[in-house]
Design an enzyme around this catalytic site. Structure first.
Site, short mmCIF file in Angstrom:
data_model
loop_
_atom_site.label_atom_id
_atom_site.label_comp_id
_atom_site.label_asym_id
_atom_site.label_seq_id
_atom_site.Cartn_x
_atom_site.Cartn_y
_atom_site.Cartn_z
N GLY A 150 0.93 -1.31 0.16
CA GLY A 150 0.22 -0.09 0.04
C GLY A 150 0.88 1.25 -0.17
O GLY A 150 2.13 1.08 -0.04
N THR A 171 -5.05 0.35 0.16
CA THR A 171 -4.96 1.97 -0.38
C THR A 171 -5.58 2.19 -1.65
O THR A 171 -6.26 3.18 -1.94
CB THR A 171 -3.41 2.23 -0.69
OG1 THR A 171 -2.68 2.09 0.79
CG2 THR A 171 -3.17 3.57 -1.06
N ARG A 172 -5.64 1.07 -2.54
CA ARG A 172 -6.35 1.46 -3.87
C ARG A 172 -7.80 1.68 -3.65
O ARG A 172 -8.53 1.87 -4.53
CB ARG A 172 -5.91 0.33 -4.86
CG ARG A 172 -6.72 -0.84 -4.80
CD ARG A 172 -6.22 -1.88 -5.96
NE ARG A 172 -6.98 -3.25 -5.81
CZ ARG A 172 -8.11 -3.48 -6.28
NH1 ARG A 172 -9.01 -2.58 -6.99
NH2 ARG A 172 -8.69 -4.69 -6.10
N TRP A 173 -8.11 1.28 -2.59
CA TRP A 173 -10.02 1.30 -2.33
C TRP A 173 -10.18 2.71 -1.71
O TRP A 173 -11.34 3.04 -1.60
CB TRP A 173 -10.35 0.37 -1.21
CG TRP A 173 -10.23 -1.03 -2.00
CD1 TRP A 173 -9.18 -2.08 -1.67
CD2 TRP A 173 -11.10 -1.60 -2.78
NE1 TRP A 173 -9.59 -3.17 -2.43
CE2 TRP A 173 -10.73 -2.88 -3.39
CE3 TRP A 173 -12.47 -1.07 -3.48
CZ2 TRP A 173 -11.47 -3.63 -4.05
CZ3 TRP A 173 -13.10 -1.95 -4.12
CH2 TRP A 173 -12.73 -3.25 -4.75
N GLU A 225 -13.77 16.75 4.67
CA GLU A 225 -14.62 15.54 5.01
C GLU A 225 -14.70 15.85 6.59
O GLU A 225 -14.58 16.87 7.44
CB GLU A 225 -13.49 14.50 4.89
CG GLU A 225 -13.71 14.00 3.42
CD GLU A 225 -12.62 12.74 3.16
OE1 GLU A 225 -12.22 12.25 4.26
OE2 GLU A 225 -12.88 12.44 2.03
N HIS A 228 -16.96 3.35 9.67
CA HIS A 228 -17.09 4.23 8.66
C HIS A 228 -18.86 4.67 8.74
O HIS A 228 -19.46 3.58 8.59
CB HIS A 228 -16.86 4.12 7.26
CG HIS A 228 -16.78 5.31 6.21
ND1 HIS A 228 -17.87 5.80 5.82
CD2 HIS A 228 -15.62 5.91 5.81
CE1 HIS A 228 -17.56 6.96 5.10
NE2 HIS A 228 -16.22 7.13 5.12
N ARG A 279 -16.48 11.08 12.39
CA ARG A 279 -17.05 9.89 12.04
C ARG A 279 -17.57 8.99 13.29
O ARG A 279 -18.52 8.21 12.87
CB ARG A 279 -16.51 9.22 10.73
CG ARG A 279 -15.05 8.46 11.07
CD ARG A 279 -14.54 7.94 9.84
NE ARG A 279 -14.52 8.88 8.82
CZ ARG A 279 -13.53 8.54 7.71
NH1 ARG A 279 -12.75 7.67 7.81
NH2 ARG A 279 -13.41 9.37 6.66
N HIS A 312 -13.90 0.26 9.35
CA HIS A 312 -13.38 0.89 8.25
C HIS A 312 -11.73 0.92 8.52
O HIS A 312 -10.89 0.69 7.59
CB HIS A 312 -13.91 2.30 8.13
CG HIS A 312 -13.22 2.79 7.12
ND1 HIS A 312 -13.29 2.72 5.68
CD2 HIS A 312 -12.86 4.43 6.96
CE1 HIS A 312 -12.82 3.78 5.04
NE2 HIS A 312 -12.30 4.69 5.85
N GLU A 359 -1.29 1.52 8.27
CA GLU A 359 -2.45 1.07 9.37
C GLU A 359 -2.00 0.09 10.33
O GLU A 359 -2.61 -0.14 11.46
CB GLU A 359 -3.52 0.65 8.46
CG GLU A 359 -4.99 0.72 9.23
CD GLU A 359 -6.27 0.14 8.36
OE1 GLU A 359 -6.03 0.39 7.33
OE2 GLU A 359 -7.16 -0.16 9.22
N ARG A 396 -9.49 8.42 14.29
CA ARG A 396 -8.74 9.04 13.24
C ARG A 396 -9.38 10.00 12.54
O ARG A 396 -10.71 9.80 12.13
CB ARG A 396 -8.20 8.09 12.18
CG ARG A 396 -7.63 8.44 10.97
CD ARG A 396 -7.21 7.40 9.92
NE ARG A 396 -8.60 6.69 9.62
CZ ARG A 396 -8.95 7.02 8.35
NH1 ARG A 396 -8.53 7.54 7.47
NH2 ARG A 396 -10.12 6.54 7.95
N SER A 422 -5.00 9.16 7.07
CA SER A 422 -4.32 7.59 7.07
C SER A 422 -3.35 7.42 5.91
O SER A 422 -2.21 7.06 6.01
CB SER A 422 -5.16 6.36 7.10
OG SER A 422 -6.32 6.55 6.02
N LEU A 423 -3.71 7.93 4.84
CA LEU A 423 -2.80 7.97 3.47
C LEU A 423 -1.54 8.89 3.98
O LEU A 423 -0.56 8.68 3.37
CB LEU A 423 -3.52 8.56 2.20
CG LEU A 423 -4.59 7.48 1.52
CD1 LEU A 423 -5.21 8.13 0.65
CD2 LEU A 423 -4.15 6.17 1.78
#
Ligand code: SIN
Length: 574
Positions: free
Chosen positions: A52, A83-85, A154, A275, A324, A385, A409, A420, A425-426
């Site tokens: 990731g 990550t790609r999600w 967000e 989430h 959240r 999530h 993560e 978080r 996170s990224l």
């Protein structure tokens, strides 16, 4: 990149049945495991586990800045993983009028009193340059006509500071850019379809490599050893501990479980973020579920109940864009009050053009599920999530074991605290990937042979894969957003029962199921101990935040006799 072709080997011996016990405060995984005997052996300077943003950044940075040999191993193909999600984006103070100080304040507030201030300062200060560097490395972020980064908002952010790509395909674009770079790097070797098993410890206690199980063509059950001078665990999270999650099937907590078995400290596993808005699929709500990004609310969508009534205004000053944990709890409360199976997200005002341009991935997914968000409300529920806790690391990314690093993560750097902040996170993977790379380069210097340490039997056991659905269901039922002592005790007992189910044949599924058991047990133990409500951790029987007794961390270790020990560490005392 050099694609790695290990020689064939198999030899994992069958492990003995698990005996697990639980008393009022402790779960014991009393196990006997026959260590897999590696049939092949390779040497490198640094082995990075996971592909990731965290793993790829670390590997690339080491390879760009030094002559050290890097081996990257990953459980699926290199471009798979969490990550790609990622949809929403990556947070950093990049906009006019924004500042790292404001990003710091929002992160600390969301983290509910248990963030590590120094780690958060590093994150927000180093974040903007790291994102700009990512763009220079080829990640194509969305931009306005004048070439400025398009930034959105967000939950929990008081500024527009989320950079995004492809509308709602940020993670996929970042992975595309980083994988392209790794494939071009001649000094990074890659082994795909490789599941990390256990860590190898040198005589002085430091980590000196790992064993892995390669599932290549003709190499199924091929167990090998990678000897290395530094190990970086970047295996992502453990969302698959729950029945319903936004995480892909590979997120089985392999890094956290391997670290536990090696004796490393894991921290704050009880802080699992749910989430708020995951598309509700009725009877199909099992496994990885479609996320409806918080950015959809950032662009003006709002939640309503069955009666069409908005319920977030009045709950929090940011209403639908509250942090959240606040939104997820409000949704669940409304569901309990009304008996509904989900609530609704109203984004009809966007119109088709905005859906197509700004959220193409979500739009396509919803249409494929028979939901047209231009004309209809979207049914949504919270789902697991993100893990805010993980392998405890310091500011350099190093764990409690010398030579073992945790990134992304998998790690608990302290930047997320108890909850978080969205899209941090990224950024964490990026910033701490750089920090880890720099630490390793400074420490290792030039390429050199790794220590020859013996591969010894690890604690842990191979649980039959048939136990997995039950484990996931009991975790969702008793250890979800809303928890109490009764449910948590039941969960501990159920895990005990489950672990007596019998031993599985060594293989990916049994190792993954075993990892899920270890992580679930550590999570439940910490959740039982924390007699308060904080961040993502909500106790119905202790509904207040209790700073006097609980403003601190829960550190868990797995002892040689298989006992999980959880210790409270007050903020300021460590
Ligand atoms: C989202 O797009 O809502 C998820 C972003 C995140 O989890 O940081």
């Amino acid at each position: 990149m050099t694609r790695f072709a290990p020689t064939r080997a198999a030899n994992a011996r069958e492990s003995a049945p698990i005996a697990t016990g639980t008393d009022a405060n402790r779960i014991t995984l009393a196990t006997r495991l026959a260590a897999p005997e590696p049939g092949w052996d390779v040497e490198t300077d640094v082995v990075v586990v996971g592909s990731g943003i965290a793993g790829l950044t670390t590997a690339l940075h080491i390879s760009r800045q030094s002559a050290l040999r890097v081996l990257l191993v990953t459980k699926d193909v290199i471009a798979a993983g969490s990550t790609r999600w990622a949809q929403g984006g990556i947070a950093a103070a990049l906009g006019a009028g924004d500042s790292p100080e404001e990003h710091f304040a929002d992160t600390m507030l969301a983290g509910a009193g248990v963030c590590d201030e120094t780690a958060v300062r590093a994150l927000v200060r180093e974040g903007p340059a790291a994102v700009r560097e990512l763009a220079q490395m080829g990640a194509r972020f969305d931009r306005s006509r004048d070439g400025q980064l398009s930034l959105t908002r967000e939950g929990g952010h008081r500024r527009d500071r989320i950079a995004h790509a492809g509308g709602d395909a940020t993670g996929a674009e970042i992975i595309r850019a980083l994988v392209t770079r790794v494939l071009d790097a001649t000094d990074v070797s890659v082994i795909e379809h490789a599941l990390v098993l256990d860590l190898i410890r040198a005589d002085d206690g430091s980590v000196a490599g790992l064993t892995l199980h390669v599932m290549g063509e003709g190499q199924r059950d091929g167990v090998g050893a990678v000897r290395a001078r530094a190990v970086v665990l970047a295996t992502g999270g453990f969302g698959q501990v729950y029945a319903s999650t936004t995480n892909p099937s590979v997120s089985t907590g392999d890094g956290v479980a391997a670290a536990l078995r090696a004796g490393a400290v894991v921290r704050d596993l009880e802080f699992v973020q749910f989430h708020p808005t995951v598309a509700w699929l009725g009877s199909r709500s099992r496994g990885q579920q479609p996320l409806v990004s918080e950015a959809v609310r950032g662009e003006g969508a709002f939640l309503v109940d069955d009666a069409g009534e908005r319920f977030m205004p009045g709950q929090h000053e940011l209403a639908d864009l509250a942090p959240r944990d606040v939104v997820a709890k409000a949704i669940l409360r409304r569901m309990f009050e009304t008996g509904a199976e989900h609530v609704w997200l109203d984004a009809r005002d966007f119109g088709a053009e905005k859906w197509r341009v700004r959220f193409p991935t979500i739009y396509e997914t919803l249409l494929s599920l028979g939901i047209d968000p231009v004309r209809e409300l979207i049914p949504v529920v919270p789902a697991c999530h993100h893990a805010s806790g993980g392998v405890r690391t310091d500011l350099l990314g190093e764990s409690s074991l010398r030579g073992l690093f945790g990134c992304g993560e998998t790690a608990c750097t302290g930047v997320h605290g108890a909850n978080r902040l969205a899209s941090n996170s990224l950024l964490e993977g990026l910033v701490f990937g750089h920090r880890i790379a720099e630490t390793i380069i400074a420490r290792l210097g030039e390429p050199a042979p790794p220590p020859r340490a013996p591969v010894v039997a690890a604690r842990g056991a191979l649980l039959d894969e048939s136990a997995r659905p039950e484990l996931q269901q009991l975790m969702s039922r008793d250890v979800g957003v809303l928890r109490d002592e009764k449910g948590l005790t039941l969960a501990a007992e159920s895990l005990t029962e489950l672990s007596r189910r019998g031993t599985g044949v060594p293989g990916t599924e049994t190792w993954e199921t075993t990892n899920l058991l270890s992580v679930a047990a550590a999570l439940v133990q910490a959740a039982r101990m924390r007699d308060e409500t904080r961040g993502t951790h909500w106790r119905d029987d202790h509904p207040e935040r209790d700073d006097e007794h609980w403003r601190g961390h829960l550190d868990t270790t797995l002892a040689a006799d298989g006992t999980l020990t959880t210790t409270y560490v007050a903020i300021g005392s460590s």
